[in-house]
Design a protein around this motif. Structure first.
Motif, PDB file in Angstrom:
ATOM      1  N   ASP A   1       0.856  -1.185   0.000  1.00 25.70           N
ATOM      2  CA  ASP A   1       0.000   0.000   0.000  1.00 25.70           C
ATOM      3  C   ASP A   1       0.893   1.236   0.000  1.00 25.70           C
ATOM      4  OD1 ASP A   1      -1.778   2.038   0.368  1.00 25.70           O
ATOM      5  OD2 ASP A   1      -2.901   1.077   1.971  1.00 25.70           O
TER       6      ASP A   1
ATOM      7  N   LEU B   1       0.251   4.210  -0.588  1.00 24.69           N
ATOM      8  CA  LEU B   1      -0.415   5.450  -0.179  1.00 24.69           C
ATOM      9  C   LEU B   1      -0.652   5.519   1.327  1.00 24.69           C
ATOM     10  CD1 LEU B   1      -3.114   5.538  -3.003  1.00 24.69           C
ATOM     11  CD2 LEU B   1      -0.929   6.760  -2.950  1.00 24.69           C
TER      12      LEU B   1
ATOM     13  N   ARG C   1       1.220   8.219   3.583  1.00 26.11           N
ATOM     14  CA  ARG C   1       0.730   9.575   3.341  1.00 26.11           C
ATOM     15  C   ARG C   1      -0.600   9.804   4.064  1.00 26.11           C
ATOM     16  NH1 ARG C   1      -0.884  10.935  -2.694  1.00 26.11           N
ATOM     17  NH2 ARG C   1       1.129   9.893  -3.012  1.00 26.11           N
TER      18      ARG C   1
ATOM     19  N   THR D   1      -7.496   2.009   0.859  1.00 25.77           N
ATOM     20  CA  THR D   1      -6.985   2.300  -0.497  1.00 25.77           C
ATOM     21  C   THR D   1      -7.159   1.128  -1.457  1.00 25.77           C
ATOM     22  OG1 THR D   1      -4.764   1.548   0.103  1.00 25.77           O
ATOM     23  CG2 THR D   1      -5.241   3.896   0.401  1.00 25.77           C
TER      24      THR D   1
ATOM     25  N   TYR E   1      -7.200   1.513  -5.218  1.00 22.59           N
ATOM     26  CA  TYR E   1      -5.945   1.930  -5.840  1.00 22.59           C
ATOM     27  C   TYR E   1      -4.928   0.787  -5.906  1.00 22.59           C
ATOM     28  CZ  TYR E   1      -7.680   6.686  -4.979  1.00 22.59           C
ATOM     29  OH  TYR E   1      -8.442   7.821  -4.955  1.00 22.59           O
ATOM     30  N   ARG E   2      -5.026  -0.157  -4.986  1.00 22.53           N
ATOM     31  CA  ARG E   2      -3.932  -1.130  -4.872  1.00 22.53           C
ATOM     32  C   ARG E   2      -4.295  -2.566  -5.224  1.00 22.53           C
ATOM     33  NH1 ARG E   2      -4.229  -4.169  -0.328  1.00 22.53           N
ATOM     34  NH2 ARG E   2      -5.635  -3.495   1.343  1.00 22.53           N
TER      35      ARG E   2
ATOM     36  N   GLU F   1      -9.729  12.996  -0.010  1.00 22.32           N
ATOM     37  CA  GLU F   1      -9.668  13.490  -1.384  1.00 22.32           C
ATOM     38  C   GLU F   1      -8.518  14.476  -1.571  1.00 22.32           C
ATOM     39  OE1 GLU F   1     -13.556  14.861  -2.551  1.00 22.32           O
ATOM     40  OE2 GLU F   1     -14.128  12.818  -3.134  1.00 22.32           O
TER      41      GLU F   1
ATOM     42  N   LEU G   1      -5.224  12.395  -1.644  1.00 23.37           N
ATOM     43  CA  LEU G   1      -5.073  11.508  -2.805  1.00 23.37           C
ATOM     44  C   LEU G   1      -5.298  12.223  -4.134  1.00 23.37           C
ATOM     45  CD1 LEU G   1      -6.776   8.220  -1.527  1.00 23.37           C
ATOM     46  CD2 LEU G   1      -4.356   8.857  -1.498  1.00 23.37           C
TER      47      LEU G   1
ATOM     48  N   GLY H   1      -4.751  13.609  -7.527  1.00 17.63           N
ATOM     49  CA  GLY H   1      -3.742  13.246  -8.524  1.00 17.63           C
ATOM     50  C   GLY H   1      -3.504  11.757  -8.642  1.00 17.63           C
ATOM     51  N   GLU H   2      -3.985  10.975  -7.687  1.00 19.43           N
ATOM     52  CA  GLU H   2      -3.840   9.518  -7.762  1.00 19.43           C
ATOM     53  C   GLU H   2      -4.985   8.933  -8.588  1.00 19.43           C
ATOM     54  OE1 GLU H   2      -1.279   7.950  -6.717  1.00 19.43           O
ATOM     55  OE2 GLU H   2      -0.338   9.513  -5.487  1.00 19.43           O
ATOM     56  N   THR H   3      -4.695   7.857  -9.310  1.00 22.75           N
ATOM     57  CA  THR H   3      -5.692   7.251 -10.196  1.00 22.75           C
ATOM     58  C   THR H   3      -6.078   5.860  -9.706  1.00 22.75           C
ATOM     59  OG1 THR H   3      -4.769   8.451 -12.083  1.00 22.75           O
ATOM     60  CG2 THR H   3      -6.211   6.567 -12.559  1.00 22.75           C
ATOM     61  N   PRO H   4      -7.334   5.634  -9.361  1.00 17.57           N
ATOM     62  CA  PRO H   4      -7.762   4.295  -8.946  1.00 17.57           C
ATOM     63  C   PRO H   4      -7.791   3.349 -10.133  1.00 17.57           C
ATOM     64  CG  PRO H   4      -9.649   5.755  -9.096  1.00 17.57           C
ATOM     65  CD  PRO H   4      -8.434   6.614  -9.334  1.00 17.57           C
TER      66      PRO H   4
END
Length: 280
Positions: free
Chosen positions: A34, A36, A39, A93, A96-97, A119, A122, A124-127
């Motif tokens: 993970d 993310l 963070r 997450t 995303y992972r 939000e 995260l 800029g992060e793409t699921p």
């Protein structure tokens, strides 16, 4: 600062959980990755874990629970699940992972403040699949009913309530179980729960930050849900899984040789479990 002062509400527990995921992800033999989590946990999450009881700092039960639910989510996706609804998603997450089908829809529901924070962190992060978030207080019956009522009835759906039920009153859990069973689209429910004996142990653990917030621990275990039309298809002991995953502390390992208690009458056994329920 002690752990209790760092955890003022249920949302704060999500930071500690994220920290445990981050620490597991840093291991060479990690059960999951993970990137993310650190963070999301932030400095507060690190402080919550560091201030907790020494015997809990490895996060072994959270790590085992995470892995068990990961596997159940993927199993449901392989059985035709097209939508996942994560109630009280916290700082999870998985969209995303996990290697999920891009066509799958994932809906997270949680309190507005936590959703806003997530939000922001995260951005800029793409699921890997279609992800949306809803701001809803799940303890509020009318808000919960409206949220569930907005779900399309023709999409095979899995509901996740990881780390949620223990913080609710029994009548709220009963209402939720009844509502979920009555929704035509909801086929599966993945949850975690513990016995009265485990709850007593948690409350007796000095420095356990979330202990004072917990209360739901049904004496009849998974039978609590079966009376509302659910059927327990899989029930897995978190402690036994932690031993299998080589994450359990030494004092826990001998108990893996003992039989698990009856999941419908766990009583005073110190029992924590993840269950997958199907519509009966």
């Amino acid at each position: 600062m002690d752990a209790e002062s760092l955890v003022s509400n249920v949302s704060d527990t999500a930071r500690g959980v994220a920290r445990y995921r981050a620490e597991e992800s840093a291991r060479a033999d990690a059960l999951f990755r993970d990137p993310l989590a650190a963070r999301l946990a932030g400095e507060r999450g690190r402080a919550i874990v560091a201030a907790g009881p020494r015997k809990l700092r490895s996060g072994w039960s959270i790590v085992a629970r995470t892995k068990l639910i990961d596997d159940l989510v993927l199993a449901c996706a392989g059985e035709g699940c097209a939508r996942i609804v994560n109630l009280a998603a916290g700082l999870d997450t998985r969209p995303y992972r996990l290697p999920l089908p891009p066509s799958l829809t994932w809906i997270e529901a949680d309190l507005p403040g936590l959703v806003d924070e997530k939000e922001r962190l995260l951005a800029g992060e793409t699921p890997v699949c279609a992800l949306t978030r809803a701001r809803v207080d799940l303890a509020d019956a009318s808000a919960r009913h409206a949220f569930l009522g907005d779900l399309a009835a023709d999409v095979q759906t899995l509901v996740i309530t990881e780390g949620l039920l223990g913080y609710l009153d029994a009548d709220v859990v009963a209402a939720l179980a009844r509502e979920l069973a009555g929704h035509a689209a909801i086929r599966w429910w993945v949850l975690d729960l513990f016995s009265p004996g485990a709850l007593a142990m948690i409350k007796a653990t000095r420095g356990h930050a979330a202990a004072r917030l917990l209360g739901f621990a049904p004496a009849n275990g998974v039978a609590f849900f079966e009376r509302f039309g659910w059927r327990a298809r899989e029930v897995q002991s978190i402690a036994r899984a932690a031993v299998r995953f080589r994450r359990a502390p030494w004092l826990i390992r001998p108990f893996a040789w003992l039989p698990d208690p009856d999941p419908r009458a766990p009583g005073q056994a110190k029992w924590f479990a993840v269950a997958r329920l199907d519509r009966g």
